[in-house]
Write a protein that holds these residues in place. Structure first.
Motif, short mmCIF file in Angstrom:
data_model
loop_
_atom_site.label_atom_id
_atom_site.label_comp_id
_atom_site.label_asym_id
_atom_site.label_seq_id
_atom_site.Cartn_x
_atom_site.Cartn_y
_atom_site.Cartn_z
N LEU A 234 0.83 -1.21 0.00
CA LEU A 234 0.00 0.00 0.00
C LEU A 234 0.86 1.26 0.00
N SER A 235 1.94 1.22 0.77
CA SER A 235 2.83 2.38 0.83
C SER A 235 3.43 2.67 -0.54
N VAL A 236 3.83 1.61 -1.24
CA VAL A 236 4.40 1.78 -2.58
C VAL A 236 3.38 2.37 -3.54
N VAL A 237 2.13 1.90 -3.46
CA VAL A 237 1.08 2.38 -4.37
C VAL A 237 0.87 3.88 -4.21
N PHE A 238 0.71 4.33 -2.98
CA PHE A 238 0.40 5.75 -2.76
C PHE A 238 1.63 6.64 -2.96
N PHE A 239 2.80 6.10 -2.66
CA PHE A 239 4.02 6.86 -2.94
C PHE A 239 4.20 7.02 -4.45
N ALA A 240 3.91 5.96 -5.20
CA ALA A 240 4.01 6.03 -6.67
C ALA A 240 3.00 7.03 -7.23
N ALA A 241 1.79 7.05 -6.66
CA ALA A 241 0.78 8.00 -7.11
C ALA A 241 1.24 9.44 -6.86
N PHE A 242 1.87 9.65 -5.70
CA PHE A 242 2.39 10.98 -5.37
C PHE A 242 3.52 11.37 -6.34
N LEU A 243 4.43 10.44 -6.61
CA LEU A 243 5.54 10.72 -7.53
C LEU A 243 5.03 11.07 -8.92
N ALA A 244 3.98 10.37 -9.39
CA ALA A 244 3.41 10.65 -10.70
C ALA A 244 2.85 12.06 -10.75
N GLU A 245 2.19 12.45 -9.66
CA GLU A 245 1.62 13.80 -9.60
C GLU A 245 2.72 14.86 -9.64
N VAL A 246 3.82 14.60 -8.93
CA VAL A 246 4.96 15.51 -8.95
C VAL A 246 5.57 15.59 -10.34
N ALA A 247 5.56 14.44 -11.05
CA ALA A 247 6.14 14.38 -12.40
C ALA A 247 5.29 15.08 -13.44
N GLY A 248 4.06 15.45 -13.08
CA GLY A 248 3.22 16.19 -14.01
C GLY A 248 2.13 15.39 -14.68
N VAL A 249 1.89 14.13 -14.21
CA VAL A 249 0.79 13.33 -14.74
C VAL A 249 -0.13 12.95 -13.60
N GLU A 250 -1.24 12.30 -13.92
CA GLU A 250 -2.24 11.98 -12.91
C GLU A 250 -1.77 10.85 -11.98
N PRO A 251 -2.21 10.83 -10.72
CA PRO A 251 -1.82 9.76 -9.78
C PRO A 251 -2.19 8.35 -10.25
N ILE A 252 -3.26 8.22 -11.06
CA ILE A 252 -3.66 6.89 -11.53
C ILE A 252 -2.55 6.23 -12.35
N ILE A 253 -1.75 7.04 -13.05
CA ILE A 253 -0.62 6.50 -13.82
C ILE A 253 0.39 5.88 -12.85
N GLY A 254 0.64 6.58 -11.74
CA GLY A 254 1.58 6.07 -10.75
C GLY A 254 1.11 4.77 -10.13
N ALA A 255 -0.19 4.66 -9.84
CA ALA A 255 -0.73 3.43 -9.25
C ALA A 255 -0.60 2.25 -10.21
N PHE A 256 -0.87 2.49 -11.49
CA PHE A 256 -0.75 1.43 -12.49
C PHE A 256 0.71 0.99 -12.63
N VAL A 257 1.62 1.95 -12.68
CA VAL A 257 3.05 1.64 -12.80
C VAL A 257 3.53 0.87 -11.56
N ALA A 258 2.98 1.20 -10.37
CA ALA A 258 3.33 0.45 -9.16
C ALA A 258 2.92 -1.02 -9.30
N GLY A 259 1.75 -1.25 -9.91
CA GLY A 259 1.30 -2.62 -10.16
C GLY A 259 2.25 -3.36 -11.08
N LEU A 260 2.71 -2.67 -12.14
CA LEU A 260 3.66 -3.29 -13.08
C LEU A 260 4.99 -3.59 -12.39
#
Length: 715
Positions: A234-260
């Motif tokens: 869970l920590s990885v998922v939400f941290f990835a979502a936060f990183l995606a948002e910082v990178a300039g894309v939506e958090p859902i991209i980060g959550a999907f990439v965390a799954g991959l």
């Protein structure tokens, strides 16, 4: 008493403010809505969305759209995208990445090409508004994915390319959103592009290079702390979502990439995967679906003809654009109509990304209120259409796959697979049970049976009680993966005879035993017990040595001597090898002669096994270096052997396992004796397991004597 009732009714003032009461209401909706609508054949997802409409601020105003609701709905959306990435068959995705790319292009280009002229010429919006609205048509949210996951077809190729296409098209649309916002603010310059490119590169490096290494270390060091594994994920998922948002894309991209990123480290049949899916599907994802319904304002339709026209136009264009994309995908890849419907159903729902695009555009005053209201109605309509289309298609595909599996399982007989694990030391049981859960057929209702053989002495009853107490934790381990564990304790003078008899009594298909703690192999090296098990257990026998966790494996090396594919148990073995490869997300490399490889490829095709089989040619089986040169410590070695008397048995292979044990001390190693077709006489079947070496020596001397006697007679 009056004060009590006064306080009681105050708690029910609308909208509800008591957090305990709000949570209770949500749980009752999650519980009852799907059950009630199932009676009239309406997908449970639609029930949750409609429930959100009713209780939301635009319905009965029972529940306000506050920060708590936003938090849970965000968690649910991220959970959907994370599970989609986690359940993706990576071997299938890599094999069909070009198909995902093409579908992503279709589902991006067609809705955009249809939507822009409609908005620009028909609805008379300016260029930025038209282009932003048209890009919204290209997005889609995997609202219907839980249907696919529940029906067990998440690894279907049509699902794989749709999920892959989702991330591609949503990423493209969200980048377009960033570009349009930059353009409207006058910031669209070279610095903007450099910043976006660098931030995405850093995000990708962290997710695919750093996170997997940390996760592998964490799972290895805290192997026994199962609850900590879930918190870490869970920590990885939400941290990835936060990183995606910082990178300039939506958090859902980060959550999907965390799954991959975590996909290869979390087998689909593991207890951790079961916990992730259970909590998500029970709580977080339904909460998100209810929150989607809370956005819908039915009164918008009654506000005037303009809002109704815009809402109708947007909905028709959105559905038609996605259908065209699914149609062209079907034509190009020659899919069936059912697969086309499944692709359309999964890709036609508009929710999270759509709302993100429209809300950002509305707040920036690029879009007007009619587009916002029309989009909210579009969300309701497309979610309903997507749910019906996906459930109908998914049921057809699930039924077809079920029929195929039944057809393959002995001509319309349901495969009731039974696995037996005899225990010598409980220290190795956890890894043997993990292995059994990975290869077990999920459609089989039979349990995994743990067996111990207790010597027939004065301590027999005490030892049985000790065994029952020791295996309790393994019953819990199986329950975490929703697999029933059966335990049996037998009294027998000889462990080998006890295992052989029990395997017949429970009609086991597979027997899994641990690696004996002795050097060498066979020929009195393993000892009388294992030698007796190999020669007398007529089931598929797996002898396993697991030195480390499965997450460290990068390849599955399958060594197949000549003619071993001809045994009647080889089909079952190949199915298990392919399942293990799929669970661990590792490729298979077959070490064999060319004819053997061709035969295995044909068997895999006939069994419809979804696995990519690599090949390494072996010409001289006595040359050990030719086999061992390319094997690394991260390879899981599976050696297919044969019992004496079988069609593929050759004495030169008796020494190879001994060499492997010494040369690859760090590797996980599995020796497999598949069920063979030896024709034993009735007397052979009742062979005395407890025969002593002296007895066998006397028999050998008598046989030599008879041979000499026959020679003298001839003379």
């Amino acid at each position: 008493m009056i004060e009590f009732f006064k306080n009681f009714f105050q708690e029910f003032e609308l909208p509800l403010s008591n957090p305990v009461l709000i949570f209770s209401l949500i749980l009752f909706i999650i519980l009852l809505s799907p059950i009630l609508l199932k009676k009239i054949n309406i997908p449970g997802i639609i029930g949750l969305i409609i429930s959100g409409v009713i209780i939301g601020p635009h319905g009965l105003n029972i529940l306000a759209k506050n920060s708590a609701v936003d938090l849970f709905s965000t968690i649910g959306l991220l959970y959907i995208m994370f599970i989609a990435g986690l359940e993706l068959d990576m071997n299938e995705f890599k094999a069909n990445r070009n198909k995902s790319l093409l579908f992503g292009l279709f589902t991006f280009i067609f809705p955009l090409s249809i939507g822009f002229p409609v908005c620009f010429y028909l609805l008379n919006y300016d260029f930025n508004a038209s282009f932003l609205t048209a890009s919204m048509f290209a997005t889609h949210t995997l609202v219907a994915y839980p249907i696919v996951s529940k029906l067990g077809i998440a690894k279907n190729q049509a699902v794989a390319i749709t999920v892959g296409g989702t991330i591609l098209t949503d990423t493209a649309v969200l980048i377009i959103l960033a570009v349009i916002m930059g353009s409207s603010q006058g910031n669209l310059n070279q610095a903007f592009w450099i910043k976006l490119g660098v931030s995405l590169a850093i995000f990708s490096a962290i997710m695919f290079l750093v996170i997997p290494r940390i996760a592998k270390w964490f799972f290895k060091k805290l192997e026994s702390e199962k609850h900590a594994h879930y918190i870490f994920v869970l920590s990885v998922v939400f941290f990835a979502a936060f990183l995606a948002e910082v990178a300039g894309v939506e958090p859902i991209i980060g959550a999907f990439v965390a799954g991959l990123a975590l996909n290869p480290l979390i087998p689909h049949s593991s207890a951790l995967m079961n916990r992730i899916e259970f909590i998500g599907n029970s709580l977080f994802i339904p909460f998100f679906l209810i929150s989607v319904g809370m956005l819908v304002d039915i009164s918008v339709i009654l506000s005037g003809p303009t809002a109704l026209i815009v809402a109708g136009t947007l909905s028709v264009v959105a559905i038609f654009g996605k259908w065209i994309a699914a149609f062209f995908t079907q034509v190009v890849f020659k899919y069936t109509k059912t697969e086309r419907q499944l692709i359309f159903g999964l890709s036609s729902a508009h929710a999270a990304a759509t709302l993100a695009v429209i809300l950002v555009g509305f707040k920036a005053k690029i879009l007007d209120e009619n587009i916002l209201n029309g989009t909210i109605i579009l969300i309701l309509i497309t979610c309903i259409v997507a749910s019906f289309a996906t459930e109908k298609a998914a049921k057809k595909i699930a039924i077809c796959e079920e029929e195929v599996s039944h057809e393959d399982a002995n001509k319309d007989q349901i495969l009731e697979e039974h696995i037996l694990i005899p225990l010598a030391k409980t220290s190795a049981t956890a890894s043997l049970l993990d292995f059994a859960l990975l290869i077990k057929d999920k459609k089989s209702a039979n349990p995994v049976t743990l067996l111990t053989i207790v010597p027939n002495n004065d301590q027999a009853e005490i030892n049985i009680l000790k065994y029952k107490k020791a295996v309790d934790k393994f019953v819990i381990q199986g329950s975490a993966s929703e697999v029933k564990i059966n335990t049996i304790a037998r009294i027998d003078h000889n462990p080998a005879s006890g295992i052989a008899r029990t395997s017949k009594e429970i009609m086991a298909d597979i027997v899994i035993i641990g690696w004996p703690r002795k050097t060498g192999f066979l020929d009195k090296i393993f000892g009388e017990n294992v030698d007796s098990i190999i020669n007398n257990v007529d089931k598929s026998l797996f002898i396993c040595r697991f030195q480390k966790t499965f997450i460290e494996e990068k390849r599955l090396v399958f060594i197949c001597p000549p003619f071993s594919e001809r045994g009647i148990g080889f089909h079952l073995l190949l199915q298990k090898i392919c399942r293990l490869s799929q669970e661990l997300s590792v490729p298979i490399v077959i070490y064999a002669e060319y004819k053997t490889h061709q035969a295995i490829s044909q068997i895999a095709t006939n069994l419809r096994l979804n696995a990519k089989l690599g090949f390494k040619s072996i010409l001289d089986w006595e040359d050990f270096e030719a086999i061992s040169d390319e094997i690394t410590p991260t390879d899981l070695i599976v050696f297919n052997l044969s019992r004496k008397g079988s069609v593929s048995y050759q004495s030169i292979f008796d020494k190879l396992p001994q060499k492997f044990e010494k040369s690859f001390d760090d590797n996980n190693l599995i020796l497999v004796y598949p069920q063979d077709d030896r024709k034993e006489s009735a007397m052979d079947a009742y062979e005395d397991f407890t025969a002593t070496p002296l007895t066998k020596s006397i028999e050998a001397i008598e046989q030599i004597g008879r041979g000499l006697g026959s020679i003298l007679k001839k003379s």
